[in-house]
Design an enzyme around this catalytic site. Structure first.
Site, PDB file in Angstrom:
ATOM      1  CE1 TYR A 144      -3.155  -2.870   0.077  1.00  0.00           C
ATOM      2  CE2 TYR A 144      -3.619  -2.441   2.362  1.00  0.00           C
ATOM      3  CZ  TYR A 144      -3.839  -3.167   1.227  1.00  0.00           C
ATOM      4  OH  TYR A 144      -4.756  -4.184   1.232  1.00  0.00           O
ATOM      5  CE  LYS A 155       1.082 -17.505  -3.190  1.00  0.00           C
ATOM      6  NZ  LYS A 155       0.246 -18.703  -3.131  1.00  0.00           N
ATOM      7  CG  ASP A 198      -2.346 -19.954  -1.237  1.00  0.00           C
ATOM      8  OD1 ASP A 198      -1.519 -19.806  -0.311  1.00  0.00           O
ATOM      9  OD2 ASP A 198      -2.092 -20.621  -2.254  1.00  0.00           O
ATOM     10  CG  ASP A 247      -7.067  -4.488   4.014  1.00  0.00           C
ATOM     11  OD1 ASP A 247      -8.057  -4.416   4.762  1.00  0.00           O
ATOM     12  OD2 ASP A 247      -6.939  -3.798   2.982  1.00  0.00           O
ATOM     13  CG  ASP A 301     -12.505  -6.829   6.605  1.00  0.00           C
ATOM     14  OD1 ASP A 301     -12.241  -6.352   7.734  1.00  0.00           O
ATOM     15  OD2 ASP A 301     -12.883  -6.139   5.642  1.00  0.00           O
TER      16      ASP A 301
END
Ligand code: NAD
Length: 357
Positions: free
Chosen positions: A141, A192, A224, A248, A252
């Site tokens: 980001y 990852k 994943d 992020d 959620d």
């Protein structure tokens, strides 16, 4: 102990739920002989209406001079037409940046009596108690180069850069291991590393930091797989350590396992003052009606006691009072089910205060 707490109610339901959390903190302080000083200031739309900016200097100074910040929520339809830099939500970015908050902690805990509110099967989610830690100031980001450029042969190219330094990883990893120590001593580092070099470094540094935390069990999981495991067998997780983007998304996902947005607290911490707030927004659709659920904010106050002041016993008392109150059948509208007792925001706060024993 003595502590100064900056209280920023903000907008919408923020003005109703924050006073309930303050009420709880006052009773806890009295019980344990602490002196908490509460200082109010304006933020978000409330501040725009008064002085024209969402994060007035006075509020920022108060936050910096305090030991912790308790925030409600900001925003609402009244300010949606404003230019982006003047919108209430800018206050949150400003606070994060100015207070150097690089770690976001979001617990997703299922209260047994609310198991039916989740979209997942009860036997999958019962007993889950996960803490997702998200790195907040680095990664894709913020990494450079970024942007959209025109290509000579037509079309455009969009670029973002996932970048982490050893130091950035080290400090968030420490937050992760410290948090795991307070809990069930299990840390899952999400990455990852099979594809991304930044993740390879992430994994290496996390393994290195673990040398100082031999009592904490560490495992690594590709993002994943982590997304899949969260819905397949969420009870396997204690603390999940994530970079900015993975955190992020996974925070959620973890939050949704528990069913209700009105129940979920958060903490953002950095080198100095921490910020504690519910994960939900200002809920303009229900504001001013005394029906908002104050539990997310009260649980955020408990996180403040534990993470900012190291008052773990006091935090635990608040947690237990929430559980007792729910066990007794008290429910705000958002978590109501048949056979329970519907109460308003202030009544829920009062019931939790009564159960602080
Ligand atoms: P929201 O979280 O405010 O509300 C989403 C839904 O959840 C609504 O139906 C609301 O009634 C319900 N809800 C939220 N909190 C609740 C509570 N405590 N008790 C019961 N029900 C609750 O999200 P939104 O509607 O997308 O956003 C409303 C405003 O809040 C917008 O201006 C948005 O920008 C802002 N916002 C602020 C923050 C923040 O301050 N941290 C976070 C998200 C959104």
């Amino acid at each position: 102990m003595k502590a100064k707490i900056a209280v920023l109610q903000g907008d919408g339901v923020g003005r109703e739920i924050v006073p309930e959390a303050v009420k709880v903190l006052k009773v806890v302080a009295e019980k344990f002989g602490h002196q908490f000083e509460f200082a109010n200031s304006d933020v978000g739309g409330q501040a725009i209406d008064k002085v024209g900016v969402p994060l007035p200097q006075e509020t920022l100074t108060l936050a910096k001079q305090s030991d912790a910040v308790l925030l409600g929520a900001v925003g609402g339809p009244k300010w949606e037409g404003l230019e982006y830099s003047l919108r209430p939500e800018r206050a949150l970015l400003g606070l994060r940046e100015q207070l150097g908050l690089y770690a976001n902690l979001r617990p997703a805990k299922l209260y047994d009596v609310l198991a039916d509110a989740s979209t997942l099967k009860k036997d999958v989610i019962q007993g889950i108690d996960i803490l997702v830690i998200r790195e907040l100031t680095g990664g894709i980001y913020f990494g450079k180069p970024k942007g959209i450029e025109k290509l000579a042969h037509g079309g455009e190219r969009g670029t973002n850069t996932e970048v982490y330094t050893t130091e950035e990883i080290r400090r968030i990893a420490k937050v992760g291991f410290e948090a795991a120590r307070k809990r069930r001593k299990k840390l899952t580092s999400v990455d990852k590393a099979n594809v991304l070099e930044s993740s390879e470094l992430w994994r290496r540094v996390v393994i290195d930091v673990r040398k100082d935390y031999p009592d904490v069990e560490l495992n690594h999981m590709y993002v994943d797989n982590a997304a899949m495991q969260l819905v397949r067998n969420p009870r396997q997780f204690d603390v999940m350590l994530c970079n900015n983007m993975f955190g992020d998304i996974l925070s959620d996902e973890a939050a949704m396992l528990t069913g209700s947005i009105g129940m979920l607290p958060s903490a953002s911490v950095g080198a100095q003052v921490g910020l504690f707030e519910p994960i939900h927004g200002s809920a303009p659709d229900i504001a001013g009606k005394n029906i908002a659920n104050p539990i997310a904010t009260i649980a955020s106050a408990a996180m403040m006691l534990s993470y900012a002041f190291k008052l773990d016993k006091e935090a635990e008392l608040i947690e237990q009072a929430i559980v007792k109150t729910l066990d007794l059948g008290y429910r705000t509208k958002d978590i109501q089910s048949t056979g329970t007792r519907l109460v308003g925001t202030t009544e829920m706060g009062d019931a939790i205060v009564r159960n602080l024993n």
